[in-house]
Structures are given as structure tokens and as C-alpha cells.
Design a protein around this motif. Structure first.
Motif, PDB file in Angstrom:
ATOM      1  N   LEU A   1      -5.635  10.670   5.898  1.00  0.00           N
ATOM      2  CA  LEU A   1      -6.449  10.266   7.047  1.00  0.00           C
ATOM      3  C   LEU A   1      -6.819   8.792   7.050  1.00  0.00           C
ATOM      4  N   CYS A   2      -6.602   8.117   5.926  1.00  0.00           N
ATOM      5  CA  CYS A   2      -6.979   6.706   5.817  1.00  0.00           C
ATOM      6  C   CYS A   2      -5.853   5.822   6.336  1.00  0.00           C
TER       7      CYS A   2
ATOM      8  N   PRO B   1       2.643   5.941  -9.719  1.00  0.00           N
ATOM      9  CA  PRO B   1       1.937   5.917  -8.430  1.00  0.00           C
ATOM     10  C   PRO B   1       1.563   7.328  -7.991  1.00  0.00           C
ATOM     11  N   SER B   2       0.512   7.413  -7.187  1.00  0.00           N
ATOM     12  CA  SER B   2       0.045   8.703  -6.687  1.00  0.00           C
ATOM     13  C   SER B   2      -0.844   8.435  -5.481  1.00  0.00           C
ATOM     14  N   PRO B   3      -1.273   9.489  -4.769  1.00  0.00           N
ATOM     15  CA  PRO B   3      -2.227   9.280  -3.682  1.00  0.00           C
ATOM     16  C   PRO B   3      -3.490   8.551  -4.135  1.00  0.00           C
ATOM     17  N   HIS B   4      -3.904   8.758  -5.387  1.00  0.00           N
ATOM     18  CA  HIS B   4      -5.074   8.047  -5.918  1.00  0.00           C
ATOM     19  C   HIS B   4      -4.881   6.539  -5.829  1.00  0.00           C
TER      20      HIS B   4
ATOM     21  N   ALA C   1     -12.462   8.380   6.696  1.00  0.00           N
ATOM     22  CA  ALA C   1     -11.399   9.239   6.162  1.00  0.00           C
ATOM     23  C   ALA C   1     -11.943  10.159   5.078  1.00  0.00           C
ATOM     24  N   TYR C   2     -12.788   9.604   4.196  1.00  0.00           N
ATOM     25  CA  TYR C   2     -13.357  10.410   3.117  1.00  0.00           C
ATOM     26  C   TYR C   2     -14.297  11.485   3.678  1.00  0.00           C
ATOM     27  N   GLY C   3     -15.124  11.104   4.660  1.00  0.00           N
ATOM     28  CA  GLY C   3     -16.033  12.075   5.260  1.00  0.00           C
ATOM     29  C   GLY C   3     -15.287  13.220   5.934  1.00  0.00           C
ATOM     30  N   ALA C   4     -14.222  12.900   6.664  1.00  0.00           N
ATOM     31  CA  ALA C   4     -13.423  13.937   7.314  1.00  0.00           C
ATOM     32  C   ALA C   4     -12.702  14.808   6.287  1.00  0.00           C
ATOM     33  N   ALA C   5     -12.244  14.182   5.214  1.00  0.00           N
ATOM     34  CA  ALA C   5     -11.535  14.926   4.165  1.00  0.00           C
ATOM     35  C   ALA C   5     -12.445  15.956   3.511  1.00  0.00           C
TER      36      ALA C   5
END
Length: 301
Positions: free
Chosen positions: A239-240, A181-184, A263-267
Motif C-alpha cells: 500500500l505504500c 532483500p525483502s519487503p522489510h 499505508a501502515y494504518g490501512a495495513a
């Protein structure tokens, strides 16, 4: 572990990434996510992205240019380059434009393979597969590397076997893949970690099982520390609000899609300014394994 709707996955690629996910079909029913006894997570049926998909995907996100800019700080590149010695013959499978070559020591002889034909590639990059190259140049290399490539292959064992065929006795195989497992794997609807882009997720058990199937001696298996170019993934995960969970990694719903998109846009805005967040966990795992120096032949008495 999970059934993923081909219709939903197809629509996510077309609407979210604006890429046609060939050969994934909207009327293809469902794709299963399975876990093998060794720990490998894999999608079946395994429909690898077509050349047209990858051309559109890399053009859309300027993938080759991005990989070139990130080369010097990539942990997988640095781990592979640290194993090369002056004079070594180095093979880089799925090399893009050959950015890894710049990290090798002086005197190392580099050959890259990019079957999709990378634009602006150097003369040392060949537009051919590992299988074709192994048949043409068996045992020709001291170091054979594939960075973030094996997870794209419908037959990862076959690809790795072809790379071993390119190695001289005593040569090193270096493979870097996404770890789970990972953040991905915690970001829901994470297209870069789903078919037809990523078909497998790896852990230590899967890496050791692969080496055993190939008849190699494991020198090292370890998760790679997070590196700067991975900051967007880590911030997206933080952020998600929705989280991917077993059985619910790919989900429908406009509110759900909007939360991930925001979340992706802010990241993307935060990552260049703040870099990696504190406590960033590994996204990749590296396997280093050695081809036997000689083959033992059993004889009868």
C-alpha cells in the motif's frame, strides 16, 4: 551504501514511534549502511538500543504480549522446535517471556535468557546475557536458539560465539534473522529495521560466513516462508507508494511520512481480515549449524 542522518532517524523514532531511541543522539552526525563481501548489511557505528529504549518500545507496542500470541504460528519458532527431541537441553537467547518453550516436545528442558528482564517470565527465564551464561554453564545444551535477536546486537559474532560456548559437542545452533532483500527493506523509513533496533540485515552468504567464523558445520540455510503475523509488513509494502531504494532508504518530507503512515494504518486494518497477501515473500532467514562432535588436535612428529 548509504549515509543516514542521525537527526532524522532520532526524530522519526520520537515523533513516529513515540519512543526515545537511546543511545542514538540527535547531534550524532550520520550513520553509515555498509555491505560486507559476504553479503551482510550493517550499520556503523553500531549503537544497540539501551534497556530503557527496549522497555519503552515493548510497552508502547505491547511487544511481549504480541509475541506470546503469535508463538504457535511463527515460522522461526516452528523451525527451531522441529529440531528439538524429548530430553534435549534447549537454550533460548533473547527469549522475552519464554513463549518458545510451549512449542518444544514433552521432556525437553528449557532455559531462556532475557537480559532486559521480561515481565511475567517463567522461572525458567534468567535475566542474564549469553556471555555470562556461557561462562557459568559451558557446553550445557543440545540446542541453542536465538529468534530475531542477532540483528539487535552490536557484536553479532560475539553473541553467536557465546551461544556456541553454551553448546555441547554435536549440539545445534539455530539463528533466525531478517533477510534482505525483502519487503522489510523495501519500505522506506521502516523504523523496526533501522538503528537502534536492527543493526544488521542478513542473507545466505552472511549466514554461511558466520558459521565458518564459528567453526560450525552448516546443516541448513534457507529463507522462511511468510507466516500470518507478518501480514502487516506485507500489506504496508503493497500500500505504500514510495519505495525504499539503494541510497534512499531513509528520507525526509511530510508528504513522504504521511504516505508511509497511511499505508501502515490501512495495513493494520486489512491484515486481520485478509491475512497474508498472495505471493507474500520471506522476511526471515534461518541458519542451522552443528558444533563439531570433537576437537581435533594437531600433533607434531
Amino acid at each position: 551504501m548509504e549515509r543516514v542522518s542521525a537527526k532524522l532517524l532520532h526524530d522519526l523514532w520520537r515523533l513516529g514511534a513515540r519512543v526515545e531511541p537511546e543511545p542514538l543522539r540527535r547531534d550524532g552526525g550520520s550513520i553509515g549502511l555498509y555491505r560486507s563481501p559476504c553479503g551482510l548489511m550493517f550499520f556503523h557505528p553500531a549503537a544497540a538500543g539501551s534497556p530503557a529504549f527496549y522497555q519503552a518500545f515493548y510497552e508502547r507496542f505491547r511487544g511481549y504480549e504480541m509475541l506470546g500470541r503469535q508463538a504457535a504460528t511463527r515460522g522461526d519458532f516452528r523451525a527451531g522446535a522441529a529440531l528439538a527431541r524429548p530430553g534435549d537441553r534447549v537454550l533460548d537467547v533473547g527469549c522475552g517471556e519464554g513463549a518458545f518453550a510451549a512449542l518444544l516436545p514433552a521432556g525437553a528442558r528449557y532455559t531462556g535468557l532475557e537480559p532486559h528482564g521480561a515481565p511475567r517470565a517463567s522461572p525458567h527465564v534468567l535475566a542474564e546475557t549469553a556471555e555470562t551464561h556461557a561462562a557459568r554453564r559451558p557446553g550445557a545444551y543440545d540446542l541453542a536458539c536465538a529468534f530475531q535477536v542477532l540483528e539487535h546486537a552490536a557484536d553479532p559474532l560475539g553473541l553467536a560465539s557465546a551461544m556456541v560456548g553454551c553448546l555441547a559437542p554435536g549440539g545445534l545452533l539455530v539463528l533466525a534473522m531478517p533477510v534482505w532483500p525483502s519487503p522489510h527493506t523495501e519500505i522506506p523509513n521502516n523504523l523496526v529495521n533501522l538503528p537502534p533496533h536492527h543493526l544488521t540485515w542478513w542473507n545466505e552468504g552472511a549466514c554461511r560466513a558466520l558459521a565458518a567464523r564459528l567453526g560450525l558445520e552448516v546443516a541448513r540455510v534457507e529463507a522462511l516462508p511468510a507466516y500470518p503475523s507478518q501480514a502487516v509488513v506485507h500489506w504496508t509494502r503493497l500500500l505504500c507508494a514510495p519505495r525504499a531504494r539503494p541510497g534512499r532508504r531513509v528520507r525526509a518530507g511530510w508528504r513522504f511520512h504521511a504516505a508511509i503512515g497511511l499505508a501502515y494504518g490501512a495495513a493494520k486494518l486489512l491484515a486481520p481480515v485478509l491475512g497474508l497477501p498472495p505471493g507474500a515473500r520471506p522476511l526471515d532467514i534461518v541458519l542451522v549449524a552443528r558444533k563439531p562432535a570433537r576437537t581435533l588436535i594437531a600433533t607434531g612428529t
